[in-house]
Design an enzyme around this catalytic site. Sequence first.
Site, PDB file in Angstrom:
ATOM      1  N   GLU A 173      -3.507 -13.090  11.415  1.00 49.04           N
ATOM      2  CA  GLU A 173      -2.926 -11.822  10.956  1.00 49.04           C
ATOM      3  C   GLU A 173      -2.905 -10.744  12.050  1.00 49.04           C
ATOM      4  OE1 GLU A 173      -3.202 -14.372   8.371  1.00 49.04           O
ATOM      5  OE2 GLU A 173      -2.093 -12.733   7.452  1.00 49.04           O
ATOM      6  N   TYR A 215      -5.441  -9.991  14.165  1.00 44.05           N
ATOM      7  CA  TYR A 215      -6.742  -9.388  14.508  1.00 44.05           C
ATOM      8  C   TYR A 215      -7.229  -9.920  15.871  1.00 44.05           C
ATOM      9  CZ  TYR A 215      -6.821  -7.365   9.855  1.00 44.05           C
ATOM     10  OH  TYR A 215      -6.507  -6.634   8.734  1.00 44.05           O
ATOM     11  N   ARG A 252      -9.645 -19.014  10.190  1.00 41.71           N
ATOM     12  CA  ARG A 252      -8.304 -18.657   9.695  1.00 41.71           C
ATOM     13  C   ARG A 252      -7.382 -18.573  10.895  1.00 41.71           C
ATOM     14  NH1 ARG A 252      -6.515 -14.183   5.381  1.00 41.71           N
ATOM     15  NH2 ARG A 252      -4.471 -15.064   4.965  1.00 41.71           N
ATOM     16  N   HIS A 308       0.033  -8.550  10.994  1.00 43.58           N
ATOM     17  CA  HIS A 308       0.298  -7.414  10.096  1.00 43.58           C
ATOM     18  C   HIS A 308       1.469  -6.575  10.588  1.00 43.58           C
ATOM     19  CE1 HIS A 308      -2.731  -8.188   7.255  1.00 43.58           C
ATOM     20  NE2 HIS A 308      -3.771  -7.792   7.962  1.00 43.58           N
ATOM     21  N   GLN A 328       0.846  -2.954  -5.239  1.00 38.78           N
ATOM     22  CA  GLN A 328       0.720  -1.516  -5.528  1.00 38.78           C
ATOM     23  C   GLN A 328      -0.704  -1.036  -5.749  1.00 38.78           C
ATOM     24  OE1 GLN A 328       3.500  -0.092  -8.528  1.00 38.78           O
ATOM     25  NE2 GLN A 328       5.015  -1.503  -7.749  1.00 38.78           N
TER      26      GLN A 328
HETATM   27 FE1  SF4 Z   1      -2.116  -6.748  -6.126  1.00 37.91          FE
HETATM   28 FE2  SF4 Z   1      -2.368  -7.008  -8.761  1.00 37.91          FE
HETATM   29 FE3  SF4 Z   1       0.018  -6.457  -7.722  1.00 37.91          FE
HETATM   30 FE4  SF4 Z   1      -1.112  -8.871  -7.419  1.00 37.91          FE
HETATM   31  S1  SF4 Z   1      -0.428  -7.931  -9.321  1.00 37.91           S
HETATM   32  S2  SF4 Z   1      -0.152  -7.682  -5.845  1.00 37.91           S
HETATM   33  S3  SF4 Z   1      -3.256  -8.321  -7.204  1.00 37.91           S
HETATM   34  S4  SF4 Z   1      -1.797  -5.166  -7.653  1.00 37.91           S
END
Ligand code: SF4
Length: 694
Positions: A164, A166, A214, A252, A339
């Site tokens: 990613e 890092y 990873r 990222h 979100q």
């Molecule tokens: Fe994140 Fe929940 Fe949306 Fe999945 S459903 S991307 S875990 S906020």
Amino acid sequence: HYPHLFEPLDLGFTTLKNRVVMGSMHTGLEDRFYNYGKLAAYFAERAKGGAAMMITGGISPNREGWLLPAGGTMNSKMDVRNHQKITKAAHKYDSKMIMQILHSGRYGYHPFVVSASPIKSPISPFKPRKMSIKNIEQTVNDFARSARLAKQAGYDGVEIMGSEGYLLNQFLSRHVNKRTDDYGGDIHNRMKFAVDVVKAVRAEAGEDFIILFRLSVIDLVTDGNIMDEVITVAKALEAAGVTIINTGIGWHEARVPTIVTSVPRAAFVDFTSEIKKHVSIPVMAANRINMPDTAENIIASGQADLVQMARPFLADPNWVNKAKNGEVDRINTCIACNQACLDHTFENKRSTCLVNPQACYETELVYKKVKKPKNVAVIGGGVAGMSAAHVAALRGHNVTLFEAKDILGGQFNYAKVIPGKEEFFETIRYYINELAHLGVEVKLNTKVDKALLEAGNFHHVIVATGVVPRCLKGKLEGTDLPQVMSYAELLSGQKSVGNTVAVIGAGGIGFDVSEYLTANHGQALDELGAEVLKDPTYRPKAQSVSEWREEWGVTADPDYQTEGGLIETGDITPVRQVYLIQRTKGRLGSGLNKTSGWVHRAHVKSHGVIQVSGAQYEKITNEGIWITNNQGQSQLLRVDSVVVCAGQESVVELMPNVGDAPDAQYHLIGGAKLAAELDAKRAIRDGAEVAAGI
Ligand code: SF4
């Protein structure tokens, strides 16, 4: 059910009980020692839910490696005591617990950042210092010390974060590594740091300790590695003592989406599979795996030995047990919206989950069983209402859910038809099944009035009547014309549009509508017939992996020889010409979510949407829409149709007036409470919190 997913995996010195691993996810709880009790409760839920192995969010081996100032570390006795809470919680339910050691390198958000070369990343304001050889050797020791302390804290192993973008990935790839010493140049030199870390960790922690690495199997950045180089690294890691190779996809800073909802499920598994051909240790697939069928196929087809999911475990801690018991329809599916999880991380807030507000709040948002069930009416079957009904019923209340339309889901019914948002069907499916399972009485096609509520003898009334799209009637001439419609009329199939369309309002819905109108995958509602959308088992055809890769310029060849796996993007022929218009000046879509907004902005750009900002609307006529443009000139945009996405208004008629003294207690939630911006995260949390408190 899912025989391959539930076949144990023997690692020689220990056995994983199934093939499902909860991947690393930064929750924000790792960074403060006083939150470790909460973090332990969070992992306990997922362990109880059946995960074979779980990996913590990134824990730094030293100060330079912090992700954020004073981020979580593992370098003292005090750290060991805090982490013991986590390992005990996992072991109580027979899950292996792994600590991820993450050195952020130039992605750190603090002034001590270091990297292979002093090149600033586009996503952090801090320019890194070039690591000296002594600094590298010391960091190798810090990784080893962290692993030793992790073992003392009861961890079954560590994951070394090498993907990613890092620190270790910064050394592995020419994208950042411009060194000319033993740690730069060809891949053998560039991988020296990572291989030294693995050797030191193995030497320090002993043989009976799981080491995951990873590995970035496709960098998706310029000057990234080619597959031959990735395979060379994988083989060297195996020889150095790695137990399992985990998959990382894209840095990222990559301009290719890797985890947002429009990325097709399992879009990157063939790259993991390519690695598997060249090593004899187990490999783990990752990214956009969220349902058991997808996971089972990956294992059954031999593409990988394990699957990793992170966000799906936030959405549903019981994912594994539900899959095992054949209760797939009851899984609360991660819709990959970011979100409440990744967007929160970027805002430096604790993560949670849009569809599961209990995630990371396990000790705070508790759904206690009630001794005396009450009669609860929930008015409105959007996500706020469904969430309230769900939690109230879980607690043992007698719940009736009223919905005026013939379909549950509210505004999610509009979102789900947007190409690339097919996952939103799953949330509606989840709630429909849960409400049925919990015995909630669902009354569709029922417009509630005060008399009905009084007759129902309810103790609590939860008003979740949601929103209606804001109408511009009386504010803009021409809105009565038949070619003008609200987004709701368009996305429910009530009205259709011509070949050129103006979209008024460039918020989240304006972008969604523009994508709906221009995407050349997905099926338009007028062909499909809106009726089909009422079937909870119906799923539209999502974009195929190959179409998606072509659109975003990702190689189709798992044995790719192009750097970073990038190729030229394919030509896109938009289905229609769309103008997306906003009144405010400046870039369109600047208010969209941090982790997914750029994907939407890129989509409208690549699909030829003409973006107009700083416009004043004059009138709509049969020729099109007249605006005053940002130069102050009157201009006609010749369009066949106009779709209005100018916000929403709350529907609150059923709330009692001041001075009324109804028998029942009333609660206002979701869009009915605040329509300012449609916010499903707040709506679902509102519903859960109100229902948790009655
Ligand atoms: Fe994140 Fe929940 Fe949306 Fe999945 S459903 S991307 S875990 S906020």
